[in-house]
Design a protein around this motif. Structure first.
Motif, PDB file in Angstrom:
ATOM      1  N   THR A 123       0.912  -1.279  -0.151  1.00  0.00           N
ATOM      2  CA  THR A 123       0.056  -0.069  -0.017  1.00  0.00           C
ATOM      3  C   THR A 123       0.865   1.062  -0.013  1.00  0.00           C
ATOM      4  OG1 THR A 123      -1.750  -1.166   1.219  1.00  0.00           O
ATOM      5  CG2 THR A 123      -1.724   1.366   1.174  1.00  0.00           C
ATOM      6  N   ILE A 124       0.653   2.055  -0.774  1.00  0.00           N
ATOM      7  CA  ILE A 124       1.373   3.454  -1.027  1.00  0.00           C
ATOM      8  C   ILE A 124       0.187   4.635  -0.683  1.00  0.00           C
ATOM      9  CG2 ILE A 124       2.421   4.730  -2.468  1.00  0.00           C
ATOM     10  CD1 ILE A 124       3.602   2.436  -3.999  1.00  0.00           C
ATOM     11  N   ARG A 125       0.904   5.510   0.100  1.00  0.00           N
ATOM     12  CA  ARG A 125       0.130   6.582   0.550  1.00  0.00           C
ATOM     13  C   ARG A 125       0.380   7.859  -0.362  1.00  0.00           C
ATOM     14  NH1 ARG A 125      -0.062   3.145   4.630  1.00  0.00           N
ATOM     15  NH2 ARG A 125      -2.012   2.823   5.977  1.00  0.00           N
ATOM     16  N   THR A 126      -0.429   8.753  -0.439  1.00  0.00           N
ATOM     17  CA  THR A 126      -0.374   9.922  -1.166  1.00  0.00           C
ATOM     18  C   THR A 126      -0.839  11.111  -0.589  1.00  0.00           C
ATOM     19  OG1 THR A 126      -2.459  10.029  -2.556  1.00  0.00           O
ATOM     20  CG2 THR A 126      -0.560   8.788  -3.217  1.00  0.00           C
ATOM     21  N   VAL A 127      -0.232  12.297  -0.520  1.00  0.00           N
ATOM     22  CA  VAL A 127      -0.690  13.468   0.131  1.00  0.00           C
ATOM     23  C   VAL A 127      -0.427  14.701  -0.918  1.00  0.00           C
ATOM     24  CG1 VAL A 127       1.619  13.935   1.103  1.00  0.00           C
ATOM     25  CG2 VAL A 127      -0.547  15.262   1.961  1.00  0.00           C
ATOM     26  N   SER A 128      -1.646  15.281  -1.293  1.00  0.00           N
ATOM     27  CA  SER A 128      -1.762  16.586  -2.066  1.00  0.00           C
ATOM     28  C   SER A 128      -1.419  17.845  -1.186  1.00  0.00           C
ATOM     29  CB  SER A 128      -3.049  16.653  -2.755  1.00  0.00           C
ATOM     30  OG  SER A 128      -3.288  15.273  -3.507  1.00  0.00           O
ATOM     31  N   LEU A 129      -0.250  18.126  -1.188  1.00  0.00           N
ATOM     32  CA  LEU A 129      -0.048  19.384  -0.572  1.00  0.00           C
ATOM     33  C   LEU A 129      -0.116  20.684  -1.275  1.00  0.00           C
ATOM     34  CD1 LEU A 129       3.648  17.995   0.415  1.00  0.00           C
ATOM     35  CD2 LEU A 129       1.897  18.450   1.939  1.00  0.00           C
ATOM     36  N   THR A 130      -0.288  21.860  -0.614  1.00  0.00           N
ATOM     37  CA  THR A 130      -0.587  23.156  -1.385  1.00  0.00           C
ATOM     38  C   THR A 130       0.698  23.443  -2.140  1.00  0.00           C
ATOM     39  OG1 THR A 130      -1.892  23.720   0.720  1.00  0.00           O
ATOM     40  CG2 THR A 130      -1.162  25.359  -1.035  1.00  0.00           C
ATOM     41  N   ALA A 131       0.353  23.628  -3.366  1.00  0.00           N
ATOM     42  CA  ALA A 131       1.417  24.210  -4.146  1.00  0.00           C
ATOM     43  C   ALA A 131       2.374  25.093  -3.757  1.00  0.00           C
ATOM     44  CB  ALA A 131       0.836  24.502  -5.618  1.00  0.00           C
ATOM     45  N   PRO A 132       3.738  24.712  -3.809  1.00  0.00           N
ATOM     46  CA  PRO A 132       4.931  25.794  -3.356  1.00  0.00           C
ATOM     47  C   PRO A 132       5.119  26.788  -4.364  1.00  0.00           C
ATOM     48  CG  PRO A 132       5.898  23.914  -4.214  1.00  0.00           C
ATOM     49  CD  PRO A 132       4.308  23.444  -4.336  1.00  0.00           C
ATOM     50  N   SER A 133       3.886  27.337  -4.703  1.00  0.00           N
ATOM     51  CA  SER A 133       4.203  28.468  -5.791  1.00  0.00           C
ATOM     52  C   SER A 133       3.371  29.746  -5.487  1.00  0.00           C
ATOM     53  CB  SER A 133       3.797  27.979  -7.308  1.00  0.00           C
ATOM     54  OG  SER A 133       2.267  27.755  -7.278  1.00  0.00           O
ATOM     55  N   GLY A 134       3.837  30.751  -5.970  1.00  0.00           N
ATOM     56  CA  GLY A 134       3.293  32.171  -5.452  1.00  0.00           C
ATOM     57  C   GLY A 134       1.609  32.203  -5.982  1.00  0.00           C
ATOM     58  N   SER A 135       1.415  31.520  -7.065  1.00  0.00           N
ATOM     59  CA  SER A 135       0.125  31.483  -7.669  1.00  0.00           C
ATOM     60  C   SER A 135      -0.823  30.926  -6.753  1.00  0.00           C
ATOM     61  CB  SER A 135       0.127  30.852  -9.095  1.00  0.00           C
ATOM     62  OG  SER A 135       0.447  29.387  -8.808  1.00  0.00           O
ATOM     63  N   ALA A 136      -0.463  30.066  -5.743  1.00  0.00           N
ATOM     64  CA  ALA A 136      -1.376  29.340  -4.752  1.00  0.00           C
ATOM     65  C   ALA A 136      -1.692  30.187  -3.751  1.00  0.00           C
ATOM     66  CB  ALA A 136      -0.773  27.846  -4.646  1.00  0.00           C
ATOM     67  N   ASN A 137      -1.034  31.360  -3.466  1.00  0.00           N
ATOM     68  CA  ASN A 137      -1.184  32.215  -2.336  1.00  0.00           C
ATOM     69  C   ASN A 137      -2.282  32.548  -2.069  1.00  0.00           C
ATOM     70  OD1 ASN A 137       1.501  32.028  -1.626  1.00  0.00           O
ATOM     71  ND2 ASN A 137       2.181  33.696  -2.471  1.00  0.00           N
ATOM     72  N   ARG A 138      -3.190  32.828  -3.231  1.00  0.00           N
ATOM     73  CA  ARG A 138      -4.531  33.422  -3.025  1.00  0.00           C
ATOM     74  C   ARG A 138      -5.463  32.064  -2.643  1.00  0.00           C
ATOM     75  NH1 ARG A 138      -7.326  36.273  -7.990  1.00  0.00           N
ATOM     76  NH2 ARG A 138      -6.039  37.624  -7.433  1.00  0.00           N
ATOM     77  N   ALA A 139      -5.157  31.065  -2.880  1.00  0.00           N
ATOM     78  CA  ALA A 139      -6.002  29.781  -2.420  1.00  0.00           C
ATOM     79  C   ALA A 139      -5.855  29.798  -1.161  1.00  0.00           C
ATOM     80  CB  ALA A 139      -5.703  28.402  -3.194  1.00  0.00           C
ATOM     81  N   VAL A 140      -4.280  29.810  -0.510  1.00  0.00           N
ATOM     82  CA  VAL A 140      -4.055  29.671   0.921  1.00  0.00           C
ATOM     83  C   VAL A 140      -5.005  30.789   1.735  1.00  0.00           C
ATOM     84  CG1 VAL A 140      -2.302  30.052   2.590  1.00  0.00           C
ATOM     85  CG2 VAL A 140      -1.725  28.627   0.460  1.00  0.00           C
ATOM     86  N   GLY A 141      -4.755  32.052   1.201  1.00  0.00           N
ATOM     87  CA  GLY A 141      -5.540  33.001   1.998  1.00  0.00           C
ATOM     88  C   GLY A 141      -7.070  32.826   2.323  1.00  0.00           C
ATOM     89  N   SER A 142      -7.649  31.889   1.396  1.00  0.00           N
ATOM     90  CA  SER A 142      -8.968  31.617   1.686  1.00  0.00           C
ATOM     91  C   SER A 142      -9.210  30.356   2.600  1.00  0.00           C
ATOM     92  CB  SER A 142      -9.641  31.244   0.146  1.00  0.00           C
ATOM     93  OG  SER A 142      -9.301  29.877  -0.306  1.00  0.00           O
ATOM     94  N   PHE A 143      -8.092  29.828   3.058  1.00  0.00           N
ATOM     95  CA  PHE A 143      -8.327  28.495   4.017  1.00  0.00           C
ATOM     96  C   PHE A 143      -8.824  28.807   5.259  1.00  0.00           C
ATOM     97  CE2 PHE A 143      -5.062  25.974   1.410  1.00  0.00           C
ATOM     98  CZ  PHE A 143      -6.092  25.872   0.263  1.00  0.00           C
ATOM     99  N   GLU A 144      -9.816  28.359   5.778  1.00  0.00           N
ATOM    100  CA  GLU A 144     -10.179  28.571   7.316  1.00  0.00           C
ATOM    101  C   GLU A 144      -9.034  28.691   8.252  1.00  0.00           C
ATOM    102  OE1 GLU A 144     -12.878  30.280   8.340  1.00  0.00           O
ATOM    103  OE2 GLU A 144     -13.335  30.334   5.987  1.00  0.00           O
ATOM    104  N   SER A 145      -8.189  27.452   7.846  1.00  0.00           N
ATOM    105  CA  SER A 145      -7.234  27.357   8.893  1.00  0.00           C
ATOM    106  C   SER A 145      -5.988  28.377   8.793  1.00  0.00           C
ATOM    107  CB  SER A 145      -6.542  25.880   8.675  1.00  0.00           C
ATOM    108  OG  SER A 145      -6.124  25.700   7.479  1.00  0.00           O
ATOM    109  N   PHE A 146      -5.822  28.663   7.666  1.00  0.00           N
ATOM    110  CA  PHE A 146      -4.942  30.226   7.712  1.00  0.00           C
ATOM    111  C   PHE A 146      -5.568  31.219   8.180  1.00  0.00           C
ATOM    112  CE2 PHE A 146      -3.449  33.781   5.156  1.00  0.00           C
ATOM    113  CZ  PHE A 146      -2.063  33.732   5.413  1.00  0.00           C
ATOM    114  N   LYS A 147      -6.906  31.413   7.947  1.00  0.00           N
ATOM    115  CA  LYS A 147      -7.561  32.641   8.576  1.00  0.00           C
ATOM    116  C   LYS A 147      -7.338  32.692  10.109  1.00  0.00           C
ATOM    117  CE  LYS A 147     -10.856  33.497   4.555  1.00  0.00           C
ATOM    118  NZ  LYS A 147     -12.109  33.170   4.282  1.00  0.00           N
ATOM    119  N   ARG A 148      -7.538  31.432  10.654  1.00  0.00           N
ATOM    120  CA  ARG A 148      -7.429  31.327  12.128  1.00  0.00           C
ATOM    121  C   ARG A 148      -6.307  31.726  12.672  1.00  0.00           C
ATOM    122  NH1 ARG A 148     -10.992  26.650  11.086  1.00  0.00           N
ATOM    123  NH2 ARG A 148      -9.097  25.467  11.263  1.00  0.00           N
ATOM    124  N   GLU A 149      -5.318  31.198  11.954  1.00  0.00           N
ATOM    125  CA  GLU A 149      -3.895  31.543  12.496  1.00  0.00           C
ATOM    126  C   GLU A 149      -3.409  32.920  12.236  1.00  0.00           C
ATOM    127  OE1 GLU A 149      -1.578  29.789  13.857  1.00  0.00           O
ATOM    128  OE2 GLU A 149      -2.604  27.539  13.896  1.00  0.00           O
TER     129      GLU A 149
END
Length: 222
Positions: free
Chosen positions: A173-199
């Motif tokens: 069995t192999i596991r996968t994780v879909s991490l938030t992209a390490p690119s500047g273009s993904a910063n807008r998506a990060v800003g919309s995450f509730e976990s980011f907003k709380r922090e």
């Protein structure tokens, strides 16, 4: 039409237990027109955040320059931590010469399943992006479907975790994780995450880079 080919072969070795899986570096890495601060290696763009993230997690004191020393630092780290790199895209065509995943056409994928059969210690695939069109998870889902396999959810939070069973002489069995992209273009998506907003409310100095550090750490260090 620009043929965007991957400039680096997979960085694989027998002891690797994890593989970083992305798509393609910016086109300038294919043409060799590197900029000051670029590193001539996987994820070496001066604008990318993967190595700054890992630098912060592991305290690597990395150099960000186009030198053999900077490349060796990264290779030595990967071997020590038993982390390989096998981006899933071998080549793609582009009308517009940029680094966007959405702009890729006529994509040729690498056979990651074949690599997994050959490198039998791999337990995790670390996607540097999710299931949006032409992201690493998106292409991987297409790839394993051709092999009669599918991803089964383990956690649907952020980041999403899945698993699949690789058959053959050594079934595992192999596991996968879909991490938030390490690119500047993904910063807008990060800003919309509730976990980011709380922090951010708790700590106004909290950044999108620190968010990724916190997210990546358990998967790179476990």
């Amino acid at each position: 039409m620009f043929l965007h080919t991957h400039p680096y072969p997979p960085f694989l070795f027998d002891a690797a237990t994890k593989l970083i899986v992305g798509t393609l570096p910016p086109p300038r890495f294919t043409t060799g027109d590197l900029r000051k601060g670029d590193v001539d290696f996987c994820y070496g763009s001066r604008d990318g955040q993967l190595w700054p993230i890992l630098n912060q997690i592991f305290g690597l004191n990395l150099k960000y320059e186009t030198t053999n020393e900077a490349v060796k630092q990264r290779m030595d780290f990967l071997i020590e931590q038993r982390i390989g790199i096998c981006d899933i895209v071998e080549s793609a065509e582009r009308i517009k010469v940029d680094a966007s995943d959405v702009g890729m056409k006529n994509v040729t994928l690498r056979n990651i399943i074949a690599y997994l059969h050959n490198y039998t210690n791999v337990e995790w695939l670390l996607f540097t992006g999710g299931n949006s069109k032409n992201g690493p998870e998106y292409f991987f889902r297409k790839h394993i479907k051709e092999h009669g396999l599918k991803l089964e959810p383990i956690s649907e939070g952020i980041p999403r975790v899945h698993k699949f069973t690789l058959s053959g002489n050594l079934k595992r069995t192999i596991r996968t994780v879909s991490l938030t992209a390490p690119s500047g273009s993904a910063n807008r998506a990060v800003g919309s995450f509730e976990s980011f907003k709380r922090e951010k409310i708790e700590n106004p100095q909290y950044t999108t880079l620190q968010f990724r550090v916190d997210q990546y750490l358990p998967f790179f260090k476990h």
